[in-house]
Design a protein around this motif. Structure first.
Motif, PDB file in Angstrom:
ATOM      1  N   SER A 163       0.825  -1.196   0.000  1.00 44.99           N
ATOM      2  CA  SER A 163       0.000   0.000   0.000  1.00 44.99           C
ATOM      3  C   SER A 163       0.863   1.252   0.000  1.00 44.99           C
ATOM      4  O   SER A 163       1.945   1.286   0.580  1.00 44.99           O
ATOM      5  CB  SER A 163      -0.942   0.006   1.221  1.00 44.99           C
ATOM      6  N   ASP A 167      -0.931   1.753  -5.076  1.00 43.77           N
ATOM      7  CA  ASP A 167      -0.730   0.418  -4.526  1.00 43.77           C
ATOM      8  C   ASP A 167      -0.216  -0.554  -5.591  1.00 43.77           C
ATOM      9  O   ASP A 167      -0.401  -0.345  -6.792  1.00 43.77           O
ATOM     10  CB  ASP A 167      -2.056  -0.116  -3.964  1.00 43.77           C
ATOM     11  N   PHE A 216      -8.439  -3.420  -2.034  1.00 43.98           N
ATOM     12  CA  PHE A 216      -7.687  -2.196  -2.301  1.00 43.98           C
ATOM     13  C   PHE A 216      -8.493  -1.241  -3.177  1.00 43.98           C
ATOM     14  O   PHE A 216      -8.443  -0.018  -2.989  1.00 43.98           O
ATOM     15  CB  PHE A 216      -6.355  -2.528  -2.961  1.00 43.98           C
TER      16      PHE A 216
END
Length: 258
Positions: A163, A167, A216
């Motif tokens: 991250s 990312d 994500f």
């Protein structure tokens, strides 16, 4: 898998996620997991983790506020997940900071996590390199960590998710970048730790690479939307939880992936 399909599955199944995390992160990690659509359990006692892991959809282990009793619980939980074929996620917070933390992280890594989630410095150090991290903060860019992430994914047979501003996720064969988020995100304590819990939620309902990508993407989309009208990290925190909840299947922009 399209992250929107994963989000729909998350909302349909509301998986139970066993989160062994740190004192700082417990509240925000639980709230993020709930807002996204899963059900978090924040227990860590060695006397019950072996019984609880098998009834969970996934396990996440975060070593942020480490202690010997918690380390023992983490190892029991990870071994149980391994035996029960429960997906589990390792977050090796600042594992390079002290020899004790490094030792615990390596012992957990040896128990075959399905996904490793960390910042660039943590991933570089976990793969055997020297990063520039300071405590839980990264001193390296995600770009600097890509080779280390790939090597770690190959050597461990896992997904590695790094991250940062942009990312990076890889399983050693496939890889992707995810753009989004907000400048306020690094100013809110334990948001990275809460991302680990969200990765666990998605790992309960999707294959591990798809799970990391979906978590994500969900995080980045909610962060970007929340940051547009936030006045600072306080108002951002509230808006971020609202956005995690309000996002629906079809709202996750695949254009964030490259």
């Amino acid at each position: 898998m399209d992250p929107n399909v994963s989000l729909q599955a998350l909302r349909e199944h509301t998986p139970l996620v066993h989160c062994i995390t740190n004192y700082v992160a417990m509240n925000i990690a639980a709230n993020v997991t709930l807002a996204a659509g899963a059900s978090p359990a924040m227990l860590h006692a060695a006397e019950e983790v072996a019984d609880f892991v098998p009834i969970s959809g996934a396990l996440t282990i975060n070593i942020g506020t480490l202690s010997a009793p918690w380390a023992d619980s983490m190892k029991v939980a990870a071994r149980t997940a391994q035996r029960a074929n429960i997906p589990w996620v390792l977050d090796p917070v600042a594992h390079f900071a002290t020899p004790y933390r490094a030792c615990v992280a390596q012992k957990l890594l040896a128990l075959s996590p399905d996904i490793v989630r960390g910042n660039a410095s943590e991933i570089i150090a976990l793969s055997g390199g020297k990063g520039g991290g300071k405590g839980a903060d990264s001193g390296d860019s995600v770009t600097d960590a890509q080779a280390a992430a790939h090597a770690l994914a190959v050597s461990q047979g896992c997904v590695v998710a790094v991250s940062g501003v942009e990312d990076f996720i890889t399983d050693g064969t496939r890889s992707t970048h995810i753009r989004g988020g907000s400048e306020f995100m690094p100013l809110v304590t334990a948001l990275g730790c809460s991302l680990t819990a969200l990765v666990g939620a998605y790992a309960a309902i999707a294959p591990r690479f798809d799970a990391a990508v979906a978590a994500f993407t969900h995080f980045a989309e909610a962060g970007e939307r929340a940051g547009k009208n936030a006045l600072g990290p306080g108002s951002f925190s509230v808006a971020f939880l609202d956005q995690l909840r309000s996002l629906q299947a079809g709202d996750l922009d695949e254009g964030r992936l490259s």
